[in-house]
Scaffold this motif. Structure first.
Motif, PDB file in Angstrom:
ATOM      1  N   ALA A 201       0.834  -1.207   0.000  1.00  0.00           N
ATOM      2  CA  ALA A 201       0.000   0.000   0.000  1.00  0.00           C
ATOM      3  C   ALA A 201       0.868   1.256   0.000  1.00  0.00           C
ATOM      4  CB  ALA A 201      -0.928  -0.003   1.213  1.00  0.00           C
ATOM      5  N   TYR A 202       1.889   1.281   0.846  1.00  0.00           N
ATOM      6  CA  TYR A 202       2.767   2.446   0.890  1.00  0.00           C
ATOM      7  C   TYR A 202       3.609   2.552  -0.385  1.00  0.00           C
ATOM      8  CZ  TYR A 202       1.634   3.293   5.791  1.00  0.00           C
ATOM      9  OH  TYR A 202       0.980   3.589   6.962  1.00  0.00           O
ATOM     10  N   ALA A 203       4.067   1.405  -0.910  1.00  0.00           N
ATOM     11  CA  ALA A 203       4.845   1.439  -2.151  1.00  0.00           C
ATOM     12  C   ALA A 203       3.992   1.958  -3.301  1.00  0.00           C
ATOM     13  CB  ALA A 203       5.383   0.046  -2.468  1.00  0.00           C
ATOM     14  N   GLY A 204       2.729   1.541  -3.351  1.00  0.00           N
ATOM     15  CA  GLY A 204       1.840   2.029  -4.402  1.00  0.00           C
ATOM     16  C   GLY A 204       1.604   3.524  -4.305  1.00  0.00           C
TER      17      GLY A 204
ATOM     18  N   VAL B 179       9.922   4.521   7.606  1.00  0.00           N
ATOM     19  CA  VAL B 179       9.617   4.562   9.047  1.00  0.00           C
ATOM     20  C   VAL B 179       8.126   4.316   9.280  1.00  0.00           C
ATOM     21  CG1 VAL B 179       9.534   6.071  11.070  1.00  0.00           C
ATOM     22  CG2 VAL B 179      11.572   6.047   9.618  1.00  0.00           C
ATOM     23  N   ARG B 180       7.294   4.954   8.477  1.00  0.00           N
ATOM     24  CA  ARG B 180       5.841   4.779   8.620  1.00  0.00           C
ATOM     25  C   ARG B 180       5.450   3.309   8.444  1.00  0.00           C
ATOM     26  NH1 ARG B 180       2.344   8.919   7.334  1.00  0.00           N
ATOM     27  NH2 ARG B 180       3.919   9.797   5.934  1.00  0.00           N
ATOM     28  N   THR B 181       6.013   2.667   7.415  1.00  0.00           N
ATOM     29  CA  THR B 181       5.662   1.277   7.125  1.00  0.00           C
ATOM     30  C   THR B 181       6.172   0.335   8.202  1.00  0.00           C
ATOM     31  OG1 THR B 181       5.741   1.733   4.750  1.00  0.00           O
ATOM     32  CG2 THR B 181       5.868  -0.559   5.422  1.00  0.00           C
ATOM     33  N   LEU B 182       7.441   0.483   8.582  1.00  0.00           N
ATOM     34  CA  LEU B 182       8.037  -0.472   9.519  1.00  0.00           C
ATOM     35  C   LEU B 182       7.502  -0.301  10.936  1.00  0.00           C
ATOM     36  CD1 LEU B 182      11.750  -0.566   8.278  1.00  0.00           C
ATOM     37  CD2 LEU B 182       9.831  -2.057   7.693  1.00  0.00           C
ATOM     38  N   VAL B 183       7.316   0.942  11.377  1.00  0.00           N
ATOM     39  CA  VAL B 183       6.758   1.155  12.713  1.00  0.00           C
ATOM     40  C   VAL B 183       5.334   0.627  12.782  1.00  0.00           C
ATOM     41  CG1 VAL B 183       5.949   2.937  14.312  1.00  0.00           C
ATOM     42  CG2 VAL B 183       8.228   3.105  13.330  1.00  0.00           C
TER      43      VAL B 183
END
Length: 455
Positions: free
Chosen positions: A371-374, A404-408
């Protein structure tokens, strides 16, 4: 022969060995979607001792931080901070681009640059001259013209609704310009289809889900956004607002029960973990939160807003929706496992529930990353065009924010699975409901029913 007194027994003990699989499944389904099984008085007190202070703290936070409204400011006329009105394309005619001076060729005639080539191409094609009528505001009925180049990504056609920007300080002929098309009708139709599908499939649960969704948007619109604009700490506002959304959505959709309360506790613990990790790594990675034109405009209009705190608030709010899904699913799984075999202790329930949760973890993490990559795909394409190395790409603040947003968020989601599973296993195995309808303790009735069936 079976005596009349034994007739209700299959309903009370639907998971016994002599019942068919279909009946057992049906009974489990009724527990899952019907009224929640009663819990013991002691267990209700323990859950209330945790949730009532939490809900009270959220209510106090809402009262203390509640904004008086969005602070006023003088419009800059930049980006989204422009006065806009509605308009309609009255007519469109073909004209020679050179006649309307659609583009200026560089004085040197240099076409080696992208700008020079675009200017030459624009002058050689057929442009469209659109007449726009303003349909809202103080100057409703006024018309102006808009030149659309042949390679423009947005082409206009007669009868089309558009959004026009109004610049009162500009010369009269340049006060209005088309900034976008009006998409209200397709978006409204799509929203109606979504609501219809949710209600048809989810029935009453779907209706409650839509109501809770509306309540979530109300909290976001009337509390979170204005409170941040008024200068309140974005992280504190996000925690209070997200907690309010969580309480409304979970209890409204899943009922006031011990099962829902366990999901609320699991979500709360995971949100706190996400907040702590986010604060640590946003500060450590020196992420300012001011990375594009939109955040720059916000910082210019409201310099007192903590932009890194705004980034943290976005991480928390963005993780909340998926967190609800994970915690509710895990809690329901443990409850169903306990109903299928009431003899399972907390250790066995945890082991069985975590096996289900591992499948959920794999799908949720993959969903978040994609989702974040898209969302960042155009940015990644720009880095690819520039032939930047992966290290350079990851080190840029724009991409580092998304990492950071994705991993956290993913760490919080992964942690929600064992945390919620442990809580659910402890609660459901410690549960000792009172008597059933016949006055017999429910646990004893289950054991007694099994002994009778075993004979």
């Amino acid at each position: 022969m079976t005596s009349p007194q034994q007739q209700p027994e299959p309903h009370d003990h639907a998971h016994g060995p002599d019942h068919g699989h279909g009946h057992a499944t049906g009974h489990g389904h009724s527990h899952s979607h019907g009224p929640a099984a009663p819990v013991s008085q002691h267990l209700r007190k323990v859950i209330a001792a945790v949730l009532i202070p939490f809900a009270t703290a959220v209510l106090v936070g809402l009262v203390v931080l509640w904004p008086g409204g969005t602070p006023a400011h003088e419009r800059t006329g930049v980006g989204f901070d422009r006065q806009t009105e509605q308009g309609t394309v009255v007519s469109v005619e073909q004209v020679d681009c050179k006649d309307v001076n659609a583009a200026q060729v560089p004085p040197t005639g240099d076409t080696s640059t992208p700008e020079g080539r675009e200017a030459v191409n624009a002058q050689q094609g057929q442009c469209e001259k659109a007449t726009i009528e303003v349909t809202s505001g103080a100057e409703k009925g006024r018309t102006f013209t808009e030149i659309v180049q042949p390679d423009a990504p947005r082409q206009l056609h007669e009868g089309q609704g558009v959004v026009v920007a109004y610049a009162p300080d500009a010369p009269r002929d340049l006060q209005y310009s088309v900034t976008d098309v009006n998409r209200k009708l397709p978006l409204t139709v799509l929203a109606g289809i979504f609501a219809l599908v949710v209600v048809l499939v989810g029935r009453m649960k779907g209706v409650m889900a839509l109501i809770s969704l509306a309540a979530s948007f109300l909290v976001l619109t009337f509390f979170i956004l204005p409170a941040i604009l008024e200068g309140s700490n974005p992280l504190v506002v996000a925690v209070v607002g997200s907690s309010a959304i969580m309480l409304i959505a979970l209890y409204m959709c899943h009922g006031l029960s011990a099962r829902t309360s366990v999901a609320v506790l699991g979500t709360l613990i995971s949100l706190l973990l996400i907040g702590l990790l986010g604060s640590l790594f946003v500060g450590w990675a020196s992420l300012s939160g001011n990375t594009d034109d939109n955040t720059g405009l916000i910082h210019g209009l409201y310099p007192d807003i903590d932009m890194s705190g705004l980034l943290l608030a976005g991480i928390i709010i963005g993780s909340l929706g998926v967190l609800d899904d994970v915690t509710v699913t895990q809690t329901s799984a443990v409850w169903e496992l306990h109903q299928a075999d009431p003899r399972m202790g907390p250790r066995a329930l945890y082991r069985a529930g975590i096996r289900i949760g591992r499948d959920h973890i794999a799908s949720v993490v993959n969903t978040l990353v994609l989702a974040y990559a898209g969302a960042a795909l155009p940015l990644l394409l720009l880095f690819s065009i520039a032939q930047s190395s992966m290290g350079t790409v990851a080190n840029s603040e724009l991409v580092a924010e998304e990492i950071v947003r994705t991993l956290v968020g993913s760490i919080g989601l992964v942690a929600a699975v064992p945390v919620t599973t442990v809580l659910a296993a402890l609660v459901v195995s410690a549960d000792r409901p009172g008597s059933d309808a016949g006055g017999q303790p429910r646990a004893a009735a289950v054991r007694g029913g099994r002994r009778r069936r075993a004979k």
